[in-house]
Design a protein around this motif. Structure first.
Motif, PDB file in Angstrom:
ATOM      1  N   LYS B  59       0.798  -1.235   0.000  1.00 44.25           N
ATOM      2  CA  LYS B  59       0.000   0.000   0.000  1.00 44.25           C
ATOM      3  C   LYS B  59       0.830   1.284   0.000  1.00 44.25           C
ATOM      4  O   LYS B  59       0.273   2.380   0.012  1.00 44.25           O
ATOM      5  CB  LYS B  59      -0.951  -0.009   1.207  1.00 44.25           C
ATOM      6  CG  LYS B  59      -2.020  -1.076   1.077  1.00 44.25           C
ATOM      7  CD  LYS B  59      -2.948  -1.100   2.251  1.00 44.25           C
ATOM      8  CE  LYS B  59      -4.038  -2.134   2.021  1.00 44.25           C
ATOM      9  NZ  LYS B  59      -4.901  -2.306   3.169  1.00 44.25           N
ATOM     10  N   ALA B 101      -2.597   9.428 -15.055  1.00 43.45           N
ATOM     11  CA  ALA B 101      -2.392  10.027 -13.724  1.00 43.45           C
ATOM     12  C   ALA B 101      -2.069  11.515 -13.789  1.00 43.45           C
ATOM     13  O   ALA B 101      -2.116  12.196 -12.755  1.00 43.45           O
ATOM     14  CB  ALA B 101      -1.276   9.276 -12.996  1.00 43.45           C
ATOM     15  N   LEU B 102      -1.749  12.033 -14.979  1.00 45.63           N
ATOM     16  CA  LEU B 102      -1.332  13.440 -15.113  1.00 45.63           C
ATOM     17  C   LEU B 102      -2.256  14.447 -14.398  1.00 45.63           C
ATOM     18  O   LEU B 102      -1.762  15.306 -13.659  1.00 45.63           O
ATOM     19  CB  LEU B 102      -1.187  13.817 -16.586  1.00 45.63           C
ATOM     20  CG  LEU B 102       0.228  13.733 -17.178  1.00 45.63           C
ATOM     21  CD1 LEU B 102       0.245  14.231 -18.609  1.00 45.63           C
ATOM     22  CD2 LEU B 102       1.232  14.512 -16.342  1.00 45.63           C
ATOM     23  N   PRO B 103      -3.582  14.344 -14.617  1.00 49.96           N
ATOM     24  CA  PRO B 103      -4.454  15.331 -13.949  1.00 49.96           C
ATOM     25  C   PRO B 103      -4.289  15.337 -12.427  1.00 49.96           C
ATOM     26  O   PRO B 103      -4.461  16.374 -11.792  1.00 49.96           O
ATOM     27  CB  PRO B 103      -5.874  14.884 -14.338  1.00 49.96           C
ATOM     28  CG  PRO B 103      -5.694  14.079 -15.570  1.00 49.96           C
ATOM     29  CD  PRO B 103      -4.357  13.428 -15.460  1.00 49.96           C
ATOM     30  N   LEU B 104      -3.925  14.161 -11.856  1.00 51.59           N
ATOM     31  CA  LEU B 104      -3.766  14.089 -10.396  1.00 51.59           C
ATOM     32  C   LEU B 104      -2.631  14.994  -9.926  1.00 51.59           C
ATOM     33  O   LEU B 104      -2.694  15.584  -8.854  1.00 51.59           O
ATOM     34  CB  LEU B 104      -3.479  12.643  -9.962  1.00 51.59           C
ATOM     35  CG  LEU B 104      -4.547  11.593 -10.267  1.00 51.59           C
ATOM     36  CD1 LEU B 104      -4.044  10.220  -9.894  1.00 51.59           C
ATOM     37  CD2 LEU B 104      -5.825  11.901  -9.501  1.00 51.59           C
ATOM     38  N   ARG B 109      -3.059  15.665  -5.916  1.00 54.62           N
ATOM     39  CA  ARG B 109      -3.136  14.242  -5.539  1.00 54.62           C
ATOM     40  C   ARG B 109      -1.898  13.508  -6.057  1.00 54.62           C
ATOM     41  O   ARG B 109      -1.989  12.428  -6.656  1.00 54.62           O
ATOM     42  CB  ARG B 109      -4.427  13.636  -6.107  1.00 54.62           C
ATOM     43  CG  ARG B 109      -5.688  14.233  -5.491  1.00 54.62           C
ATOM     44  CD  ARG B 109      -6.926  13.814  -6.264  1.00 54.62           C
ATOM     45  NE  ARG B 109      -7.192  12.398  -6.173  1.00 54.62           N
ATOM     46  CZ  ARG B 109      -8.115  11.769  -6.908  1.00 54.62           C
ATOM     47  NH1 ARG B 109      -8.854  12.463  -7.756  1.00 54.62           N
ATOM     48  NH2 ARG B 109      -8.307  10.464  -6.792  1.00 54.62           N
ATOM     49  N   GLN B 111       0.658  11.976  -4.535  1.00 53.10           N
ATOM     50  CA  GLN B 111       0.977  10.655  -3.955  1.00 53.10           C
ATOM     51  C   GLN B 111       0.170   9.535  -4.608  1.00 53.10           C
ATOM     52  O   GLN B 111       0.696   8.461  -4.906  1.00 53.10           O
ATOM     53  CB  GLN B 111       0.689  10.676  -2.454  1.00 53.10           C
ATOM     54  CG  GLN B 111       1.775  11.390  -1.652  1.00 53.10           C
ATOM     55  CD  GLN B 111       1.489  11.378  -0.176  1.00 53.10           C
ATOM     56  OE1 GLN B 111       0.331  11.375   0.233  1.00 53.10           O
ATOM     57  NE2 GLN B 111       2.528  11.390   0.629  1.00 53.10           N
ATOM     58  N   GLU B 112      -1.124   9.809  -4.844  1.00 52.99           N
ATOM     59  CA  GLU B 112      -1.981   8.787  -5.477  1.00 52.99           C
ATOM     60  C   GLU B 112      -1.493   8.474  -6.891  1.00 52.99           C
ATOM     61  O   GLU B 112      -1.444   7.317  -7.311  1.00 52.99           O
ATOM     62  CB  GLU B 112      -3.428   9.290  -5.556  1.00 52.99           C
ATOM     63  CG  GLU B 112      -4.146   9.263  -4.230  1.00 52.99           C
ATOM     64  CD  GLU B 112      -5.500   9.955  -4.322  1.00 52.99           C
ATOM     65  OE1 GLU B 112      -6.469   9.297  -4.705  1.00 52.99           O
ATOM     66  OE2 GLU B 112      -5.564  11.155  -4.009  1.00 52.99           O
ATOM     67  N   LEU B 115       1.852   6.483  -6.721  1.00 51.29           N
ATOM     68  CA  LEU B 115       1.580   5.108  -6.279  1.00 51.29           C
ATOM     69  C   LEU B 115       0.980   4.290  -7.430  1.00 51.29           C
ATOM     70  O   LEU B 115       1.394   3.151  -7.680  1.00 51.29           O
ATOM     71  CB  LEU B 115       0.605   5.122  -5.093  1.00 51.29           C
ATOM     72  CG  LEU B 115       0.183   3.753  -4.548  1.00 51.29           C
ATOM     73  CD1 LEU B 115       1.344   3.042  -3.868  1.00 51.29           C
ATOM     74  CD2 LEU B 115      -0.973   3.883  -3.541  1.00 51.29           C
ATOM     75  N   PHE B 116       0.051   4.882  -8.158  1.00 51.46           N
ATOM     76  CA  PHE B 116      -0.622   4.202  -9.262  1.00 51.46           C
ATOM     77  C   PHE B 116       0.381   3.814 -10.359  1.00 51.46           C
ATOM     78  O   PHE B 116       0.436   2.660 -10.790  1.00 51.46           O
ATOM     79  CB  PHE B 116      -1.712   5.130  -9.824  1.00 51.46           C
ATOM     80  CG  PHE B 116      -2.416   4.619 -11.034  1.00 51.46           C
ATOM     81  CD1 PHE B 116      -3.160   3.447 -10.989  1.00 51.46           C
ATOM     82  CD2 PHE B 116      -2.348   5.310 -12.243  1.00 51.46           C
ATOM     83  CE1 PHE B 116      -3.819   2.976 -12.113  1.00 51.46           C
ATOM     84  CE2 PHE B 116      -3.003   4.848 -13.377  1.00 51.46           C
ATOM     85  CZ  PHE B 116      -3.736   3.683 -13.307  1.00 51.46           C
ATOM     86  N   ARG B 119       2.944   1.170  -9.172  1.00 55.53           N
ATOM     87  CA  ARG B 119       2.312  -0.145  -9.027  1.00 55.53           C
ATOM     88  C   ARG B 119       2.149  -0.821 -10.396  1.00 55.53           C
ATOM     89  O   ARG B 119       2.481  -1.999 -10.565  1.00 55.53           O
ATOM     90  CB  ARG B 119       0.946  -0.016  -8.347  1.00 55.53           C
ATOM     91  CG  ARG B 119       0.388  -1.356  -7.888  1.00 55.53           C
ATOM     92  CD  ARG B 119      -1.061  -1.240  -7.474  1.00 55.53           C
ATOM     93  NE  ARG B 119      -1.309  -0.373  -6.338  1.00 55.53           N
ATOM     94  CZ  ARG B 119      -1.041  -0.682  -5.073  1.00 55.53           C
ATOM     95  NH1 ARG B 119      -0.497  -1.837  -4.797  1.00 55.53           N
ATOM     96  NH2 ARG B 119      -1.322   0.155  -4.108  1.00 55.53           N
TER      97      ARG B 119
END
Lengths: 221, 230
Positions: B59, B101-104, B109, B111-112, B115-116, B119
């Motif tokens: 996690k 994930a770019l918009p994050l 966001r 870290q999210e 991590l995504f 992973r």
């Protein structure tokens, strides 16, 4: 449409393996019972056929290309249970040997493409074509509509699976651990691209192949 | 709308070439005297599948990064060119995950997003490592040890062989089209060519089914398949 590893959490992956296990068991039993001895190689050939359909680049307006998954086409040609095994085998080879689609997501990918898309597409095709002649235009249209709806239902399921991840798997701070977008983003994104682009590619490929096969050998479809 | 012929046909041809190249490279690495190649395939498959599972269960990003570095170490010890391995694993899935994930990254966001991507990269790297260090036919054979029904294992083994035959047929077909098409093709015509080829491949499949069944009979097939024997 192939979900890679890391997009779905362990609970979701386990759930779809659990859902698919009885489906695969029933498919094996039915196919073993109904397949004539001389059709045994057909399963493997059908699986290879469904694997390579994705290698055919189909030109689309705008100068780009797309490819079909061929799941509904294989279902029309082999019947839904044999197609379920054939598409499963193609997905397993893609995931295990070529890293295309996740190993932990095989259950989910098979649920979307080898079960939902295959069965929805096949029965929509049957429903629309009814008892029309094998060489009729109605069957060509039925194949196109079935492929369009089949892939869109599968895409909708994929979008829901992605969108549920932040709800199912998050840490104490509420941060998503897997696919980071909720249903409000994932569903429109998956559904939109399939309604507007990939659904049409699937429909055109399936309908035209059925049309060409009708011309080559009318009794085949 | 006219479609540049070299785009559509060339893309198909390049797809075929990269498919064959990947399979040939995989076989080449599978026979190198590296660490993972020496491990019994069933144990290796179980080990790498456990590591893929671990990459799904972990996690936190730092732990995932440790796992990713361990994967790179395993690849190096298995005598896989690191540049080849990085190219093979970064293109296309993790880059696609990065785009998703770019918009994050612009909405706080981060870290999210990290991590995504890590992973996806880690789990894919382990899956590719398994495919690169094990001859493909052997890898399919190991599935029997995991309790996969015989019908699936038999179909998998046979299917794998036909994929190459079909890919070769498609490559030859596109080469033939390329040699005959001089100018631009209307996209509708291109669609007809592609679907006509799929239909004729199906016809060839039916013929192949008959030939293979005859070959199976001539080798003593009695209805009970014996799959992938030693």
């Amino acid at each position: 449409m192939h979900i890679p590893d890391g997009y779905l959490g362990p609970t979701t992956c386990g759930f779809f393996y659990a859902v698919m296990l009885p489906v695969w068991a029933i498919a094996s039993r039915i196919v073993k019972k109904t397949l004539k001895a001389k059709q045994v190689p057909m399963l493997a050939i059908g699986a290879a056929f469904s694997f390579v359909i994705m290698m055919f680049n189909v030109p689309i307006p705008g100068g780009s290309t797309g490819h079909a998954t061929g799941a509904v086409l294989v279902a029309i040609l082999l019947g839904p249970w044999a197609a379920c095994i054939a598409v499963t085998v193609a997905l397993v080879i893609q995931a295990l040997l070529f890293g295309d689609g996740g190993i932990t997501a095989i259950g989910a990918n098979c649920f979307n493409m080898a079960f939902v898309e295959v069965f929805a597409g096949y029965y929509i095709y049957k429903l629309i074509s009814l008892k029309s002649a094998p060489g009729s235009k109605r069957r060509v249209i039925a194949a196109g509509i079935a492929a369009y709806i089949g892939i869109n239902i599968a895409a909708l399921f994929t979008g829901i699976e992605f969108g549920l991840q932040p709800l199912l798997h998050h840490n104490a701070a509420g941060q998503a651990l897997y696919c980071p977008y909720g249903l409000n983003v994932a569903v429109p994104a998956m559904a939109g691209e399939h309604i507007l682009i990939f659904g049409w590619v699937e429909a055109i490929v399936t309908a035209l192949v059925v049309k060409f096969l009708q011309r080559q050998e009318g009794g085949l479809i | 709308m006219k479609f540049k012929s070299h785009n559509y046909i060339q893309r198909s041809l390049l797809g075929m070439v990269s498919f064959f190249k990947e399979a040939i490279f995989a076989e080449e690495f599978a026979f190198k005297p590296g660490l993972l190649q020496k491990i019994e395939p069933r144990i290796k498959a179980a080990l790498i599948l456990s590591l893929i599972l671990a990459s799904i269960f972990i996690k936190t990003t730092p732990l995932l990064l440790v796992l990713y570095l361990f994967c790179l170490l395993l690849a190096a010890l298995s005598r896989i060119s690191l540049i080849f391995f990085l190219k093979r694993t970064w293109v296309f899935m993790p880059i696609f995950a990065l785009i998703i994930a770019l918009p994050l990254f612009f909405t706080g966001r981060i870290q999210e997003g990290v991590l995504f991507v890590v992973r996806v990269l880690t789990s894919l790297s382990f899956a590719v490592l398994l495919g690169l260090t094990t001859p493909h036919t052997l890898l399919l054979k190991t599935m029997r040890s995991f309790g996969i029904p015989q019908m699936f294992v038999m179909t998998l083994g046979m299917c794998y062989r036909y994929i190459f035959l079909f890919a070769e047929i498609i490559e030859n077909t596109y080469l033939a089209i390329k040699s005959r098409v001089g100018g631009a093709i209307h996209y509708k015509h291109g669609q007809h060519i592609a679907t006509w080829k799929i239909a004729s491949l199906w016809q060839k499949s039916l013929q192949l089914n008959k030939d293979i069944y005859d070959a199976m009979l001539s080798r003593g097939y009695t209805g009970e398949p014996k799959v992938l024997d030693e």
